[in-house]
Design an enzyme around this catalytic site. Structure first.
Site, PDB file in Angstrom:
ATOM      1  N   TYR A   1       0.822  -1.226   0.000  1.00 41.48           N
ATOM      2  CA  TYR A   1       0.000   0.000   0.000  1.00 41.48           C
ATOM      3  C   TYR A   1       0.848   1.264   0.000  1.00 41.48           C
ATOM      4  O   TYR A   1       0.481   2.265  -0.594  1.00 41.48           O
ATOM      5  CB  TYR A   1      -0.966  -0.002   1.179  1.00 41.48           C
ATOM      6  CG  TYR A   1      -2.149  -0.906   0.925  1.00 41.48           C
ATOM      7  CD1 TYR A   1      -2.921  -0.732  -0.220  1.00 41.48           C
ATOM      8  CD2 TYR A   1      -2.488  -1.933   1.799  1.00 41.48           C
ATOM      9  CE1 TYR A   1      -3.995  -1.563  -0.486  1.00 41.48           C
ATOM     10  CE2 TYR A   1      -3.568  -2.770   1.540  1.00 41.48           C
ATOM     11  CZ  TYR A   1      -4.311  -2.577   0.404  1.00 41.48           C
ATOM     12  OH  TYR A   1      -5.371  -3.392   0.134  1.00 41.48           O
TER      13      TYR A   1
ATOM     14  N   GLU B  29      -3.255 -30.709   7.738  1.00 43.22           N
ATOM     15  CA  GLU B  29      -3.606 -29.695   6.739  1.00 43.22           C
ATOM     16  C   GLU B  29      -4.840 -28.890   7.123  1.00 43.22           C
ATOM     17  O   GLU B  29      -4.828 -27.665   7.101  1.00 43.22           O
ATOM     18  CB  GLU B  29      -3.833 -30.353   5.360  1.00 43.22           C
ATOM     19  CG  GLU B  29      -4.259 -29.337   4.300  1.00 43.22           C
ATOM     20  CD  GLU B  29      -4.517 -29.955   2.933  1.00 43.22           C
ATOM     21  OE1 GLU B  29      -4.246 -31.154   2.749  1.00 43.22           O
ATOM     22  OE2 GLU B  29      -4.988 -29.215   2.039  1.00 43.22           O
TER      23      GLU B  29
ATOM     24  N   ASP C 253      -5.047 -33.918   3.040  1.00 42.33           N
ATOM     25  CA  ASP C 253      -6.004 -34.490   2.100  1.00 42.33           C
ATOM     26  C   ASP C 253      -5.239 -35.365   1.112  1.00 42.33           C
ATOM     27  O   ASP C 253      -4.004 -35.276   1.016  1.00 42.33           O
ATOM     28  CB  ASP C 253      -6.710 -33.387   1.300  1.00 42.33           C
ATOM     29  CG  ASP C 253      -7.751 -32.639   2.139  1.00 42.33           C
ATOM     30  OD1 ASP C 253      -8.211 -33.201   3.157  1.00 42.33           O
ATOM     31  OD2 ASP C 253      -8.101 -31.501   1.751  1.00 42.33           O
TER      32      ASP C 253
END
Lengths: 364, 663
Positions: A97, A196, A248
């Site tokens: 920014y 995870e 996963d």
């Protein structure tokens, strides 16, 4: 100014000096950097992790993009020097920014500014913390019988047991996990499980897996932040805890494991600080999908492309991973870790993990 | 047996032409409700424009469509033409195949004399109401108002009512009002689009249109010049058919075959007539009206083998490159096209004895849709063709050109190209070979199609040249940004950080660019074109060369000139011998053009000599014939790309990076 800060500012000035000299001697200014690509990471036998190889690329003012990046580099150098002198620091997002005021040199995305911060780490061999830049993403949570001390924002040192002194969401890993901030004092745990998803982390917590099996549970929150990976590495090195990674069963989870164990491509310049080479993958493996007859989803085109890309990734170039990837492609299926709930809420803690961890020799 | 034949004979009776067309209205184009509305207006407007041109009056046409019932409309078309004398009014509007142009070999919009009376007929069939015609032939004449219907059985007009009438404020002109069942639609095939396209190719006309919702659109005149009047010519013998020959021979006023051949056809001289008669074994003095079929056949064969000059072509009236551009600009300005390719008007050619010529214009860019097929505007004798696009020779020609060579997208190199472009094609002829009486598509006559393709390619080349130029410029502009803006900032910042004076940039700049860059601009203010040509020497050496421009003749303005050209020729060629320009220095040439309209000049044509062509961008090498003749040949000069870049010895770091966030 600390010694590190001094060194950081000196090396940043060297970059500016090199650009200046090139222009002054009538050359087209450029910076040379190692290529941050999949094809340019090499196994570093000394540290057991993957680091950038020898291939380099040039960021040259001959092209608009290169010229703009060089200009941005100059602005970033000035900005960092200012922060060091004034004892300030900023997040990477704040720097993005701040660049709003740099007119032509304004970053077009935060990815671009993050990438440039990493480029500077690579060129100077400093860490971005030395440049007074921090990630805004906080690290993940930890639950388990581990005692640490943390120096808080007021300079007071707090002693925390990550099982008894924390709530259900665990101990939050801070941005800076280096020794001056966090000390590892002691543990009765036997191993670390890095998980995870939040759903599975909570399941293991609720089922009391950490106490029953004497484990430290770490929530990775998807692709783990630098501080999470650094923390896991310290647990592994200082507390001598074996680390297993539980994700996963899909191509993206394989990459999460690779970044914990071998080092991420993006941060290959500091792999030896972040990666835990002895970490092991517990699952969900491609063979789990058939062995446990798990509910699945079909691989999408993007998944298939990701798997094929992994076949060309040097980090997966061993028999085990090639087998996993090819099996998944053949099955054309993927499964979430929470798919284990098909057999009830306790199945993962009563049967799946004990079974797999025993086979791996982590549980005896 | 005889009685059956008698019975049949009783039933066989003459079918009038109007009865035939009543039953086969599609032949005239009245085959759908929305199309009928457009066809009617088209016929009336065609007539009005033809009449105005014949009378040498700048056309002022007012079209109004009002909804009277759900599917019924009242349409009126008013012009300021010469008017029609009272006794001719009924036949013009109430009788099919009545007209002044059917027998004339001449370029005009209407030809057969079917259109307007068919409109009247269609209106009365669908609504039962008569057409109302008002016409006035002169300021001092009384106007007449007539209610007219077509008697379809007899193909004769029925005048229901006629009144003299004072048409106030009108010097002369005609107004027809009729009712018709139809459907009012918008889009590519609409009344508005038809009038818009009419305005493009008739820039001398002012057309005002009020739609059923009361919205008024006016297409203002883009020029006050009338198109040159078309001349009437005699039929040319080539392509003549036996039946036509026989009927001409029967009706001729000439009593001898020799004079008949010589006077009723174009391009047959006394000697040639004699030659033809000898070959046909016929007497020059024979009465043409009395030739037998056999003799006609011999005559036709003899004509066919004779060497006859092509027909005169001054009977055609092209719109002309300048007016096509004006017309397009006038109507398309709202989409702000970035480029109007200089329109091409080909020399007249001949098909089956009929002279014809082809004109093409291409408009590119601006707000035109980028990924749609290009719009093809088809015109025949200044009349827009809105229907049967696929069957038309113009479309076939567009489809068979490989537009990829000219900067448009086209799958497989044939078919209608894609891109932000409009292609205009005008075919003018004394006889446009339409595929049907509805005059919706031009038949695919090989000679015509080949001409169209040629014209399209020439126009396409200008488009490609423009696009090449644009690409070169934008590539160079990017580098310009580096050396003019980014590099100086890098130098300042790095100097500040290391605490040294800002370094000189010339070495880096010439290494990045290594070219002379010519940047130019045209603007129009207060009746003058202001032109700026900036020459940046971004090479490491100083440069000295000549700059040349082609400007409109006589427009160069010496007033306030700071840097005088070495030579200003009458034909508009201007040359500057430039002084030596040092490395990284810049030289500006500013001047004005006077006495031009804004649209007369919008793109500079810049050439350079005395410098290696690869070392300069933004100026073409001077054509070899600069000193010999005009520069028309530049259409074949392909724009040069930028000087080839040095071989990049290193991988570009920022382009080699993959998406790193996915691991």
């Amino acid at each position: 100014m600390t010694e590190e800060e001094n060194r950081a500012v000196r090396s940043l000035k060297e970059i500016a000096g090199s650009i200046y000299d090139q222009i002054d001697s009538g050359k087209v200014p450029k910076m040379t950097l190692p290529l941050r690509t999949k094809s340019n990471i090499r196994f570093d036998p000394k540290h057991g992790v993957f680091k950038y190889g020898k291939a380099t690329g040039a960021r040259s003012a001959k092209k608009v993009n290169g010229a703009l990046m060089l200009l941005r580099t100059m602005y970033v150098l000035e900005f960092i020097e200012d922060m060091v002198q004034n004892g300030k620091s900023s997040t990477l997002r704040e720097m993005y920014y701040i660049s709003e005021g740099w007119e032509k040199a304004k970053f077009s995305s935060q990815d671009e500014s993050n990438m440039l911060a990493e480029d500077l780490e690579i060129v100077t061999a400093c860490m971005r913390e030395d440049f007074k830049l921090r990630a805004e993403e906080n690290g993940a949570s930890i639950i388990g019988d581990l005692t640490i001390s943390e120096m808080d924002r007021k300079g007071k040192v707090k002693r925390i047991n990550c099982r008894d002194d924390v709530g259900d969401s665990g101990y939050g890993i801070p941005n800076n996990v280096e020794r001056e901030k966090v000390q590892l004092l002691g543990t009765n745990a036997k191993f670390v499980v890095a998980i995870e998803t939040g759903g599975m982390f909570d399941r293991l917590v609720e089922n009391g897996f950490d106490e029953r099996y004497n484990a430290v549970l770490v929530h990775l929150k998807g692709q783990p932040a630098r501080s999470t990976r650094r923390f896991i590495k310290r647990l592994n090195e200082e507390m001598r805890l074996p680390v297993v990674v539980f994700t996963d069963g899909d191509p993206w989870s394989f990459r999460i494991f690779a970044s914990v164990a071998y080092g991420a491509i993006k941060t290959a310049h500091i792999s030896e600080y972040l990666a835990t080479p002895t970490a092991e993958f517990v699952g969900i493996t491609a063979s789990d999908i058939t062995n446990y007859d798990l509910p699945t989803d079909k691989l999408t085109d993007v998944d298939v492309r990701a798997l094929n890309a992994e076949l060309k990734d040097p980090r997966f170039a061993d028999e085990y991973w090639r087998g996993e990837i090819e099996t998944m492609l053949k099955l054309n299926k993927k499964a979430e870790q929470q798919a284990l709930a098909k057999y009830g809420l306790d199945f993962v803690t009563d049967r799946y993990l004990p079974e797999k961890l025993s086979n791996m020799g982590v549980l005896r | 047996m005889g009685s059956i034949a008698d019975e049949l004979a009783k039933k066989q009776k003459e079918i009038s032409v109007s009865e035939f067309f009543e039953r086969n209205r599609h032949i005239l184009g009245f085959d759908s409700q929305s199309k009928a509305l457009i066809m009617g207006i088209k016929e009336a407007v065609d007539n009005s424009l033809d009449a105005c041109e014949e009378a040498d009056v700048l056309p002022e046409i007012v079209v109004t469509v009002e909804r009277t019932e759900k599917d019924e409309f009242r349409v009126s078309v008013e012009d300021n033409g010469p008017g029609i004398v009272k006794k001719a009014i009924p036949n013009v509007f109430g009788r099919l195949l009545y007209g002044s142009r059917f027998h004339a070999v001449r370029q005009s919009r209407g030809q057969q004399g079917i259109g307007i009376s068919a409109t009247v007929m269609y209106g009365q069939i669908t609504t039962g109401k008569p057409a109302v015609v008002i016409s006035k032939t002169g300021a001092d004449d009384v106007a007449w108002r007539m209610e007219i219907m077509v008697n379809t059985k007899r193909n004769l007009p029925d005048v229901l009512k006629e009144d003299p009438f004072i048409w106030d404020g009108k010097e002369h002109g005609t107004k027809i009002t009729y009712h018709m069942n139809g459907r009012y639609v918008g889009g590519r095939q609409s009344v508005l689009e038809y009038l818009r396209q009419t305005a493009i190719v008739n820039p001398h006309a002012r057309i005002t249109f009020t739609d059923p919702d009361g919205r008024r659109t006016t297409f203002e005149r883009a020029t006050d010049r009338m198109p040159p009047a078309t001349k009437e010519i005699k039929p040319h013998p080539s392509g003549l058919e036996l039946g036509t020959l026989m009927s001409m021979a029967k009706e001729t006023k000439n009593k001898s075959l020799g004079r008949f051949l010589q006077l009723d056809f174009s391009r047959i001289s006394d000697r040639l007539a004699k030659d033809i008669c000898e070959r046909a074994g016929l007497d020059m003095m024979a009465d043409p009206a009395k030739l037998t079929l056999e003799e006609h056949k011999r005559l036709l064969a003899a004509i066919g083998t004779a060497k006859i000059m092509a027909p005169p072509t001054d009977c055609l009236s092209p719109i002309g490159a300048q007016l096509i551009k004006k017309g397009l600009r006038n109507v398309l300005d709202e989409v702000r096209p970035e480029f109007y390719a200089p329109p091409v008007t080909r020399d007249p050619k001949v098909h089956s004895g009929n002279p014809f010529l082809v004109e093409v214009g291409i408009v590119y860019g601006g707000d035109l849709p980028k990924d749609a097929p290009v719009q093809i505007l088809r015109f025949a004798n200044r009349v827009p063709l809105l229907y049967q696009q696929g069957a038309c020779a113009i479309t076939k020609a567009v489809e068979s050109v490989d537009w990829r060579r000219y900067g448009l997208e086209q799958r497989g190199g044939s078919g209608i190209p894609f891109g932000p472009a409009i292609i205009l094609v005008h075919v003018a002829s004394t006889k446009v070979p339409f595929t049907s009486e509805a005059k919706e598509a031009i038949a695919t006559i090989p000679e015509i199609q080949a001409e169209i393709e040629l014209a399209l390619k020439i126009c396409g080349r200008s488009l490609k040249t423009h696009l090449n130029k644009k690409e070169t410029k934008s590539k160079t502009r990017v580098k310009f940004e580096i050396v003019q803006e980014i590099l100086p900032l890098i130098a300042q910042k790095s100097a500040k950080i290391v605490g040294k004076p800002v370094p000189k940039l010339s070495g880096s700049i010439t290494k990045i660019m290594n070219v002379v860059w010519v940047d130019d601009a045209v603007s129009f203010e207060k009746g003058h074109h202001r032109i700026r040509v900036s020459i940046y020497n971004y090479t490491p050496q100083s440069q000295k060369f000549n700059l040349h421009m082609v400007l409109p003749p006589g427009a160069f303005d010496y007033k306030g000139l700071q840097f005088f050209p070495t030579e200003v020729r009458e034909d508009g060629k201007v040359t500057w011998e430039l002084p030596k320009i040092a490395s990284t220095e810049r030289l500006d040439i500013n001047f004005s053009l006077s006495g031009l309209n804004k649209e007369d000049y919008d793109e500079n044509e810049i050439y350079a000599s005395g410098i290696d062509p690869v070392a300069i961008i933004g100026a073409e090498p001077l054509p070899g014939d600069w000193d010999l003749k005009g520069l028309e040949v530049t259409e074949s000069v392909e724009a040069k790309g930028p000087a080839p870049e040095e071989e990049e010895e290193e991988v570009d770091y920022d382009e080699a990076k993959e998406a790193l966030n996915d691991d």
